[in-house]
Design a protein around this motif. Structure first.
Motif, PDB file in Angstrom:
ATOM      1  N   ALA A   1      35.626  14.708  44.247  1.00  0.00           N
ATOM      2  CA  ALA A   1      36.505  13.608  43.842  1.00  0.00           C
ATOM      3  C   ALA A   1      36.790  13.653  42.346  1.00  0.00           C
ATOM      4  O   ALA A   1      37.942  13.491  41.912  1.00  0.00           O
ATOM      5  N   VAL A   2      35.758  13.886  41.550  1.00  0.00           N
ATOM      6  CA  VAL A   2      35.950  13.947  40.103  1.00  0.00           C
ATOM      7  C   VAL A   2      36.854  15.124  39.728  1.00  0.00           C
ATOM      8  O   VAL A   2      37.759  14.991  38.889  1.00  0.00           O
ATOM      9  N   THR A   3      36.628  16.265  40.353  1.00  0.00           N
ATOM     10  CA  THR A   3      37.442  17.447  40.055  1.00  0.00           C
ATOM     11  C   THR A   3      38.908  17.209  40.381  1.00  0.00           C
ATOM     12  O   THR A   3      39.794  17.442  39.547  1.00  0.00           O
ATOM     13  N   ALA A   4      39.175  16.747  41.599  1.00  0.00           N
ATOM     14  CA  ALA A   4      40.566  16.539  42.022  1.00  0.00           C
ATOM     15  C   ALA A   4      41.228  15.418  41.238  1.00  0.00           C
ATOM     16  O   ALA A   4      42.361  15.555  40.757  1.00  0.00           O
TER      17      ALA A   4
ATOM     18  N   ALA B   1      38.064  21.525  44.558  1.00  0.00           N
ATOM     19  CA  ALA B   1      37.562  20.371  45.314  1.00  0.00           C
ATOM     20  C   ALA B   1      37.330  20.738  46.773  1.00  0.00           C
ATOM     21  O   ALA B   1      36.327  20.334  47.374  1.00  0.00           O
ATOM     22  N   SER B   2      38.240  21.510  47.352  1.00  0.00           N
ATOM     23  CA  SER B   2      38.091  21.913  48.746  1.00  0.00           C
ATOM     24  C   SER B   2      36.872  22.811  48.920  1.00  0.00           C
ATOM     25  O   SER B   2      36.151  22.721  49.926  1.00  0.00           O
TER      26      SER B   2
ATOM     27  N   GLY C   1      42.282  23.079  53.094  1.00  0.00           N
ATOM     28  CA  GLY C   1      41.919  21.870  52.367  1.00  0.00           C
ATOM     29  C   GLY C   1      42.582  21.811  51.006  1.00  0.00           C
ATOM     30  O   GLY C   1      43.051  20.750  50.569  1.00  0.00           O
ATOM     31  N   ALA C   2      42.632  22.948  50.319  1.00  0.00           N
ATOM     32  CA  ALA C   2      43.297  22.992  49.011  1.00  0.00           C
ATOM     33  C   ALA C   2      44.769  22.617  49.141  1.00  0.00           C
ATOM     34  O   ALA C   2      45.322  21.876  48.314  1.00  0.00           O
TER      35      ALA C   2
ATOM     36  N   THR D   1      27.617  11.993  49.033  1.00  0.00           N
ATOM     37  CA  THR D   1      26.826  13.129  48.563  1.00  0.00           C
ATOM     38  C   THR D   1      27.308  13.550  47.176  1.00  0.00           C
ATOM     39  O   THR D   1      28.433  13.233  46.762  1.00  0.00           O
ATOM     40  N   ALA D   2      26.459  14.292  46.473  1.00  0.00           N
ATOM     41  CA  ALA D   2      26.812  14.770  45.137  1.00  0.00           C
ATOM     42  C   ALA D   2      27.993  15.734  45.187  1.00  0.00           C
ATOM     43  O   ALA D   2      28.845  15.736  44.289  1.00  0.00           O
ATOM     44  N   ARG D   3      28.060  16.565  46.231  1.00  0.00           N
ATOM     45  CA  ARG D   3      29.172  17.522  46.333  1.00  0.00           C
ATOM     46  C   ARG D   3      30.501  16.802  46.540  1.00  0.00           C
ATOM     47  O   ARG D   3      31.524  17.182  45.950  1.00  0.00           O
TER      48      ARG D   3
END
Length: 275
Positions: free
Chosen positions: A69-72, A127-128, A148-149, A62-64
């Motif tokens: 993934a890109v953010t983290a 990301a979380s 999650g963070a 999914t886009a989210r």
């Protein structure tokens, strides 16, 4: 097919970025001396961060999840690379550990290590939040996001703690990632592990060093993959395990434990250059 595509993309991007960084006129500034006194390059860090992030994002369903993934991966890699470069300056070397960075801050000095810690933590939180929670109540969702963070930032820190010998961080990443590379969202993990596999020969051969950029990015992406397929109990269990390992690292040397445990020592030395 998606599994192989994301793994292949991760490997391709990692090798391409490694070659590009090595050819940069300023590549000499990335030379460091490893534990054996050999000169190696930190180019492996940005190469792994770029490849693992691209591969994981390509494998996201999914886009989210791709945004998570890109953010983290990208932010953890960027602040890690900043610490790799700036942390080598004389005025930065005196601050050691989290307490040392906080002590420097109280004196009005922001260390590169503190920038890295804050950046990885913020990336993990963002990301979380993008991954979200299956719970409907506000308290439940908030709890899941915070757990999650912690998992994302904690996994980034764990892989970084293990990056003390050639190949060790990548092997640890492969072990952690193996169960995540099966089942739901497996392609995300495959993308990150594909990048690591592409750089493993250079890491074992003591040609490159992952540094904070590579280790933090790989760990954060594995954390994203874990959080994406876990509920509250899974995230809490993972965070407790990561917290215990981090606390243990303050008391005992992981390298000593590995060297004193025959099967761990054999695995750790597998493929490495002979001494």
């Amino acid at each position: 097919m998606a599994y192989l595509r994301s793994a292949g993309l991760g490997a391709l991007v990692a090798r391409s970025v490694l070659g590009w960084v090595r050819q940069d006129p300023r590549a000499g500034e990335l030379r460091r001396t490893n534990f054996r006194g050999r000169s190696v390059t930190l180019a492996g860090g940005p190469a792994l961060a770029a490849g693992a992030t691209a591969g994981a994002a390509a494998g996201a369903p999914t886009a989210r999840l791709a945004a998570a993934a890109v953010t983290a991966g990208a932010v953890s890699g960027a602040v890690g690379f900043y610490d790799d470069v700036a942390g080598n300056r004389p005025e930065q070397k005196s601050a050691k550990g989290f307490a040392g960075h906080l002590g420097a801050l109280r004196e009005g000095f922001v260390t590169s290590g503190l920038v890295k810690i804050a950046g990885v933590g913020a990336a993990g939180l963002a990301a979380s939040a993008l991954i979200g929670s299956r719970r409907t109540g506000r308290l439940g969702r908030t709890t899941d996001v915070l757990l999650g963070a912690g998992v994302i930032a904690g996994t980034a820190n764990l892989i970084n703690l293990l990056d003390l010998r050639p190949g060790r961080a990548l092997k640890a990443g492969a072990i952690i990632g193996a169960p995540l590379a099966v089942g739901r969202h497996a392609s995300m993990t495959a993308g990150a592990l594909g990048a690591g596999a592409a750089l493993l020969p250079d890491d074992l051969g003591e040609e490159i060093m992952l540094g904070d950029a590579g280790a933090n990015s790989l760990g954060a992406l594995l954390g994203v993959a874990l959080v994406a397929r876990s509920g509250t109990a899974g995230r809490a269990t993972a965070l407790a395990a990561l917290a215990a390992l981090t606390a243990a690292s303050e008391k005992v040397s992981f390298t000593k434990v590995i060297n004193d445990t025959p099967w761990l020592r054999t695995l750790d030395e597998l493929g490495r250059r002979p001494q």
